[in-house]
Design a protein around this motif. Sequence first.
Motif, PDB file in Angstrom:
ATOM      1  N   PRO A   1      -5.594  19.764  -3.582  1.00  0.00           N
ATOM      2  CA  PRO A   1      -6.757  19.287  -2.802  1.00  0.00           C
ATOM      3  C   PRO A   1      -7.413  18.039  -3.399  1.00  0.00           C
ATOM      4  CG  PRO A   1      -6.857  21.669  -3.055  1.00  0.00           C
ATOM      5  CD  PRO A   1      -5.734  21.181  -3.927  1.00  0.00           C
ATOM      6  N   GLU A   2      -7.434  17.947  -4.737  1.00  0.00           N
ATOM      7  CA  GLU A   2      -7.988  16.741  -5.371  1.00  0.00           C
ATOM      8  C   GLU A   2      -7.087  15.544  -5.137  1.00  0.00           C
ATOM      9  OE1 GLU A   2      -9.532  16.682  -9.336  1.00  0.00           O
ATOM     10  OE2 GLU A   2     -10.016  18.819  -9.236  1.00  0.00           O
ATOM     11  N   ILE A   3      -5.777  15.766  -5.167  1.00  0.00           N
ATOM     12  CA  ILE A   3      -4.830  14.674  -4.901  1.00  0.00           C
ATOM     13  C   ILE A   3      -5.054  14.122  -3.506  1.00  0.00           C
ATOM     14  CG2 ILE A   3      -2.390  14.104  -4.580  1.00  0.00           C
ATOM     15  CD1 ILE A   3      -1.743  16.120  -6.792  1.00  0.00           C
ATOM     16  N   VAL A   4      -5.206  15.009  -2.534  1.00  0.00           N
ATOM     17  CA  VAL A   4      -5.437  14.577  -1.149  1.00  0.00           C
ATOM     18  C   VAL A   4      -6.739  13.781  -1.058  1.00  0.00           C
ATOM     19  CG1 VAL A   4      -5.942  15.406   1.183  1.00  0.00           C
ATOM     20  CG2 VAL A   4      -4.095  16.440  -0.122  1.00  0.00           C
ATOM     21  N   LYS A   5      -7.779  14.261  -1.741  1.00  0.00           N
ATOM     22  CA  LYS A   5      -9.067  13.567  -1.709  1.00  0.00           C
ATOM     23  C   LYS A   5      -8.945  12.165  -2.297  1.00  0.00           C
ATOM     24  CE  LYS A   5     -12.254  14.523  -4.745  1.00  0.00           C
ATOM     25  NZ  LYS A   5     -13.325  15.185  -5.533  1.00  0.00           N
ATOM     26  N   PHE A   6      -8.336  12.058  -3.482  1.00  0.00           N
ATOM     27  CA  PHE A   6      -8.245  10.757  -4.130  1.00  0.00           C
ATOM     28  C   PHE A   6      -7.314   9.800  -3.388  1.00  0.00           C
ATOM     29  CE2 PHE A   6      -9.585  13.089  -8.109  1.00  0.00           C
ATOM     30  CZ  PHE A   6     -10.853  12.536  -8.121  1.00  0.00           C
ATOM     31  N   LEU A   7      -6.206  10.310  -2.843  1.00  0.00           N
ATOM     32  CA  LEU A   7      -5.312   9.436  -2.074  1.00  0.00           C
ATOM     33  C   LEU A   7      -5.964   8.980  -0.766  1.00  0.00           C
ATOM     34  CD1 LEU A   7      -1.760  10.957  -2.597  1.00  0.00           C
ATOM     35  CD2 LEU A   7      -2.665   8.820  -3.493  1.00  0.00           C
ATOM     36  N   SER A   8      -6.792   9.838  -0.183  1.00  0.00           N
ATOM     37  CA  SER A   8      -7.510   9.435   1.034  1.00  0.00           C
ATOM     38  C   SER A   8      -8.493   8.305   0.730  1.00  0.00           C
ATOM     39  CB  SER A   8      -8.257  10.630   1.628  1.00  0.00           C
ATOM     40  OG  SER A   8      -7.356  11.629   2.017  1.00  0.00           O
ATOM     41  N   ILE A   9      -9.219   8.456  -0.376  1.00  0.00           N
ATOM     42  CA  ILE A   9     -10.153   7.398  -0.780  1.00  0.00           C
ATOM     43  C   ILE A   9      -9.391   6.111  -1.065  1.00  0.00           C
ATOM     44  CG2 ILE A   9     -11.760   6.677  -2.594  1.00  0.00           C
ATOM     45  CD1 ILE A   9     -12.574   9.681  -2.808  1.00  0.00           C
TER      46      ILE A   9
ATOM     47  N   LYS B   1       2.455  14.582 -11.685  1.00  0.00           N
ATOM     48  CA  LYS B   1       2.871  14.758 -13.079  1.00  0.00           C
ATOM     49  C   LYS B   1       1.718  15.221 -13.964  1.00  0.00           C
ATOM     50  CE  LYS B   1       6.803  11.626 -13.458  1.00  0.00           C
ATOM     51  NZ  LYS B   1       7.314  10.407 -14.109  1.00  0.00           N
ATOM     52  N   SER B   2       0.505  14.834 -13.608  1.00  0.00           N
ATOM     53  CA  SER B   2      -0.653  15.208 -14.423  1.00  0.00           C
ATOM     54  C   SER B   2      -1.074  16.657 -14.211  1.00  0.00           C
ATOM     55  CB  SER B   2      -1.840  14.295 -14.116  1.00  0.00           C
ATOM     56  OG  SER B   2      -2.407  14.626 -12.851  1.00  0.00           O
ATOM     57  N   GLY B   3      -0.535  17.284 -13.161  1.00  0.00           N
ATOM     58  CA  GLY B   3      -0.900  18.668 -12.879  1.00  0.00           C
ATOM     59  C   GLY B   3      -2.199  18.806 -12.102  1.00  0.00           C
ATOM     60  N   MET B   4      -2.657  17.740 -11.518  1.00  0.00           N
ATOM     61  CA  MET B   4      -3.897  17.770 -10.740  1.00  0.00           C
ATOM     62  C   MET B   4      -3.730  18.690  -9.529  1.00  0.00           C
ATOM     63  SD  MET B   4      -5.862  14.527  -8.987  1.00  0.00           S
ATOM     64  CE  MET B   4      -6.174  13.723 -10.542  1.00  0.00           C
TER      65      MET B   4
ATOM     66  N   GLN C   1       0.807  -1.229   0.000  1.00  0.00           N
ATOM     67  CA  GLN C   1       0.000   0.000   0.000  1.00  0.00           C
ATOM     68  C   GLN C   1       0.843   1.283   0.000  1.00  0.00           C
ATOM     69  OE1 GLN C   1      -3.308  -0.494  -0.212  1.00  0.00           O
ATOM     70  NE2 GLN C   1      -3.998   1.605  -0.125  1.00  0.00           N
ATOM     71  N   PRO C   2       1.868   1.427   0.837  1.00  0.00           N
ATOM     72  CA  PRO C   2       2.660   2.674   0.793  1.00  0.00           C
ATOM     73  C   PRO C   2       3.360   2.896  -0.547  1.00  0.00           C
ATOM     74  CG  PRO C   2       3.081   1.517   2.843  1.00  0.00           C
ATOM     75  CD  PRO C   2       2.268   0.591   1.977  1.00  0.00           C
ATOM     76  N   ALA C   3       3.915   1.852  -1.119  1.00  0.00           N
ATOM     77  CA  ALA C   3       4.589   1.998  -2.410  1.00  0.00           C
ATOM     78  C   ALA C   3       3.594   2.373  -3.498  1.00  0.00           C
ATOM     79  CB  ALA C   3       5.310   0.699  -2.766  1.00  0.00           C
ATOM     80  N   GLU C   4       2.443   1.753  -3.481  1.00  0.00           N
ATOM     81  CA  GLU C   4       1.408   2.067  -4.464  1.00  0.00           C
ATOM     82  C   GLU C   4       0.908   3.499  -4.287  1.00  0.00           C
ATOM     83  OE1 GLU C   4      -0.938   1.159  -7.739  1.00  0.00           O
ATOM     84  OE2 GLU C   4       0.587  -0.095  -6.808  1.00  0.00           O
ATOM     85  N   SER C   5       0.785   3.948  -3.051  1.00  0.00           N
ATOM     86  CA  SER C   5       0.347   5.319  -2.788  1.00  0.00           C
ATOM     87  C   SER C   5       1.351   6.339  -3.311  1.00  0.00           C
ATOM     88  CB  SER C   5       0.138   5.536  -1.286  1.00  0.00           C
ATOM     89  OG  SER C   5      -0.895   4.716  -0.813  1.00  0.00           O
ATOM     90  N   ILE C   6       2.627   6.047  -3.146  1.00  0.00           N
ATOM     91  CA  ILE C   6       3.662   6.964  -3.646  1.00  0.00           C
ATOM     92  C   ILE C   6       3.643   6.995  -5.172  1.00  0.00           C
ATOM     93  CG2 ILE C   6       6.159   7.318  -3.830  1.00  0.00           C
ATOM     94  CD1 ILE C   6       6.320   6.277  -0.900  1.00  0.00           C
ATOM     95  N   ALA C   7       3.478   5.848  -5.804  1.00  0.00           N
ATOM     96  CA  ALA C   7       3.406   5.799  -7.264  1.00  0.00           C
ATOM     97  C   ALA C   7       2.194   6.577  -7.766  1.00  0.00           C
ATOM     98  CB  ALA C   7       3.344   4.356  -7.741  1.00  0.00           C
ATOM     99  N   LEU C   8       1.081   6.439  -7.085  1.00  0.00           N
ATOM    100  CA  LEU C   8      -0.124   7.172  -7.462  1.00  0.00           C
ATOM    101  C   LEU C   8       0.067   8.667  -7.254  1.00  0.00           C
ATOM    102  CD1 LEU C   8      -2.940   6.565  -8.511  1.00  0.00           C
ATOM    103  CD2 LEU C   8      -3.703   6.304  -6.154  1.00  0.00           C
ATOM    104  N   LEU C   9       0.718   9.050  -6.155  1.00  0.00           N
ATOM    105  CA  LEU C   9       1.002  10.457  -5.891  1.00  0.00           C
ATOM    106  C   LEU C   9       1.859  11.056  -7.005  1.00  0.00           C
ATOM    107  CD1 LEU C   9       1.116  13.000  -4.083  1.00  0.00           C
ATOM    108  CD2 LEU C   9       3.087  11.958  -2.951  1.00  0.00           C
ATOM    109  N   VAL C  10       2.887  10.364  -7.405  1.00  0.00           N
ATOM    110  CA  VAL C  10       3.765  10.853  -8.483  1.00  0.00           C
ATOM    111  C   VAL C  10       2.971  11.018  -9.776  1.00  0.00           C
ATOM    112  CG1 VAL C  10       5.743  10.243  -9.930  1.00  0.00           C
ATOM    113  CG2 VAL C  10       5.878   9.975  -7.454  1.00  0.00           C
ATOM    114  N   ALA C  11       2.117  10.056 -10.097  1.00  0.00           N
ATOM    115  CA  ALA C  11       1.304  10.150 -11.314  1.00  0.00           C
ATOM    116  C   ALA C  11       0.365  11.354 -11.245  1.00  0.00           C
ATOM    117  CB  ALA C  11       0.510   8.864 -11.514  1.00  0.00           C
ATOM    118  N   PHE C  12      -0.242  11.579 -10.095  1.00  0.00           N
ATOM    119  CA  PHE C  12      -1.129  12.740  -9.930  1.00  0.00           C
ATOM    120  C   PHE C  12      -0.354  14.048 -10.064  1.00  0.00           C
ATOM    121  CE2 PHE C  12      -4.388  10.313  -7.136  1.00  0.00           C
ATOM    122  CZ  PHE C  12      -5.055   9.876  -8.271  1.00  0.00           C
TER     123      PHE C  12
END
Length: 96
Positions: A24-32, A18-21, A5-16
Amino acid sequence: IALHQPAESIALLVAFLKSGMPKPEIVKFLSIFSCMGPIGVAIGMAVNDFATPVVDATMLAVVAGTFVYVGATEVIPEEWEDSEHKWKKFLALISG
């Protein structure tokens, strides 16, 4: 799951990022995303207590199939983008 889970969360954070999101949306989606693991475990435990062996086997088959699908469609093609060590990668893939 706990180590993945932590590694996947970091990978998802990096993707978000890079996308310019927006952050606040990044925090919402990572929390979910972070809540989905424990929720899935709780649902699986509840279903397992009341399920017949057929339901248990079906759930296991779906999970295994999802794992194979992600590996076949995401991980393996990404590895083949770089042609360095292609024969070693091929032999590793074939040998399992």
